[in-house]
Design an enzyme around this catalytic site. Structure first.
Site, PDB file in Angstrom:
ATOM      1  CD  GLU A   9     -21.894  -6.433  12.204  1.00  0.00           C
ATOM      2  OE1 GLU A   9     -22.982  -5.741  11.527  1.00  0.00           O
ATOM      3  OE2 GLU A   9     -21.157  -6.109  12.841  1.00  0.00           O
ATOM      4  CG  HIS A  44     -20.851  -5.213   6.488  1.00  0.00           C
ATOM      5  ND1 HIS A  44     -21.076  -4.610   7.666  1.00  0.00           N
ATOM      6  CD2 HIS A  44     -22.124  -6.065   6.864  1.00  0.00           C
ATOM      7  CE1 HIS A  44     -22.056  -4.944   8.487  1.00  0.00           C
ATOM      8  NE2 HIS A  44     -22.346  -5.924   7.941  1.00  0.00           N
ATOM      9  NE  ARG A  54     -18.441   8.625   5.766  1.00  0.00           N
ATOM     10  CZ  ARG A  54     -18.621   9.491   6.535  1.00  0.00           C
ATOM     11  NH1 ARG A  54     -18.957  10.724   6.157  1.00  0.00           N
ATOM     12  NH2 ARG A  54     -18.240   9.006   7.704  1.00  0.00           N
ATOM     13  CE1 TYR A  99     -24.741   4.962  11.338  1.00  0.00           C
ATOM     14  CE2 TYR A  99     -26.125   5.859   9.531  1.00  0.00           C
ATOM     15  CZ  TYR A  99     -25.044   5.057  10.147  1.00  0.00           C
ATOM     16  OH  TYR A  99     -23.978   4.550   9.184  1.00  0.00           O
ATOM     17  CE  LYS A 154     -27.711   5.768   3.694  1.00  0.00           C
ATOM     18  NZ  LYS A 154     -27.295   5.280   5.146  1.00  0.00           N
ATOM     19  CD  GLN A 183     -24.286   2.008  15.060  1.00  0.00           C
ATOM     20  OE1 GLN A 183     -23.961   0.990  15.550  1.00  0.00           O
ATOM     21  NE2 GLN A 183     -23.239   2.730  14.643  1.00  0.00           N
ATOM     22  CD  GLN A 208     -19.110  -5.345  23.908  1.00  0.00           C
ATOM     23  OE1 GLN A 208     -19.281  -5.983  25.006  1.00  0.00           O
ATOM     24  NE2 GLN A 208     -19.692  -5.996  22.679  1.00  0.00           N
TER      25      GLN A 208
END
Length: 297
Positions: free
Chosen positions: A17, A78, A108, A144, A164, A175, A211
């Site tokens: 990503e 995304h 969302r 998640y 979904k 996640q 982070q």
């Protein structure tokens, strides 16, 4: 290419990503990162949805196009929908289609402080339905392992995931998490609720204390004692902390691969050095497993 086909062809799908440069930065700043990532042969690269205005949102489409048309890697764009109208989302989908982008991660998104509930979309499921009506894109969803921060229960979370799947999502990306046992427990529970689609484990190498704090505040990820000890030990040694973070993420990935996970999605934070170190340590086992994809693990 529909990236869902990768899960039919490979035992382990490995992807990265990246995120768009800040609005004040030139788009060219992403090129070096993509050049480095291309050499690591990812199955696809996802691009986060720019926040803070139309320019950064357009950059998601632009970078997705660059990944596909300049670097020859399949992109996953995304797309968040909260606080957006159907017209705005449709325009973005039109732009993605024009650039040859075939895969969209439907989210969302975080609810902004100024949100007044006037969005055309309330949940990611609403966005999936809107995208599915076009029949132009392969749709990916999020999940998640530790439960969504807004969910009342794990059951509610799994029912949302099942929805979904029913609406058209073909695979899920999780996640980030730091405790593999949590992810394994999540995979066991999903079967109970009839979630059949492939799930990639989302892994983020934590390389600095700032982070860590940000990650925990945003997603509530639990930090195992082993992880905390490592971070505390090297808190004031940035280089050692970076290397320890890479080592921890690598160990996570090898364990996940060895137990038969569908795929790994590495949150690179645009840090190609970190991605390279992890890929170098895990590529051989991924290659071996994919060469013998018919074996049962």
């Amino acid at each position: 290419m529909n990236i869902n086909n990768l899960f039919k062809e490979k035992k382990v799908v490995f992807s990265f990503e990246v995120f768009p440069p800040k609005q004040v930065s030139k788009i060219d700043t992403i090129y070096n990162t993509l050049e480095e990532l291309k050499g690591l042969s990812p199955d696809f690269i996802s691009v986060t949805y720019g926040a803070g205005g139309s320019l950064s949102k357009n950059r998601t489409c632009e970078i997705s196009s660059i990944i596909k048309n300049k670097y020859g890697i399949e992109p996953l764009a995304h797309l968040t929908c909260i606080n957006s109208s159907k017209e705005e989302v449709t325009k973005i989908l039109d732009d993605l289609k024009r650039e040859g982008v075939e895969n969209v991660l439907a989210l969302r998104g975080d609810i902004p402080l100024e949100y007044k509930g006037n969005s055309s979309f309330k949940y990611s499921g609403d966005l999936i339905t809107h995208i599915k009506e076009r029949n132009d894109f392969n749709i990916v969803g999020a999940c998640y392992p530790e439960g969504h921060l807004e969910s009342k229960s794990y059951e509610e979370d799994f029912l949302n995931i099942k929805r979904k799947q029913e609406l058209g999502a073909t695979h899920l990306i999780s996640q980030l998490f730091f405790d593999n046992e949590i992810f394994y427990d999540f995979l066991e529970k999903k079967d109970k609720y009839g979630v059949k689609i492939s799930i990639q484990a989302g892994i983020m190498p934590v390389i600095n204390t700032k982070q860590i704090k940000r990650v925990v505040s945003l997603c509530g990820a639990k930090l195992p004692k082993k992880f905390i000890k490592i971070m505390n030990k090297y808190e004031y040694n940035p280089e050692a902390l970076r290397d320890a973070g890479i080592a921890y993420a690598t160990e996570q990935i090898i364990d996940l691969i060895s137990t038969g996970v569908d795929g790994i999605h590495l949150y690179t934070m645009n840090n190609s050095y970190v991605a390279k170190k992890i890929a170098e340590s895990t590529s051989s086992i991924i290659k071996t497993i994919n060469n013998y994809k018919d074996i049962v693990i």
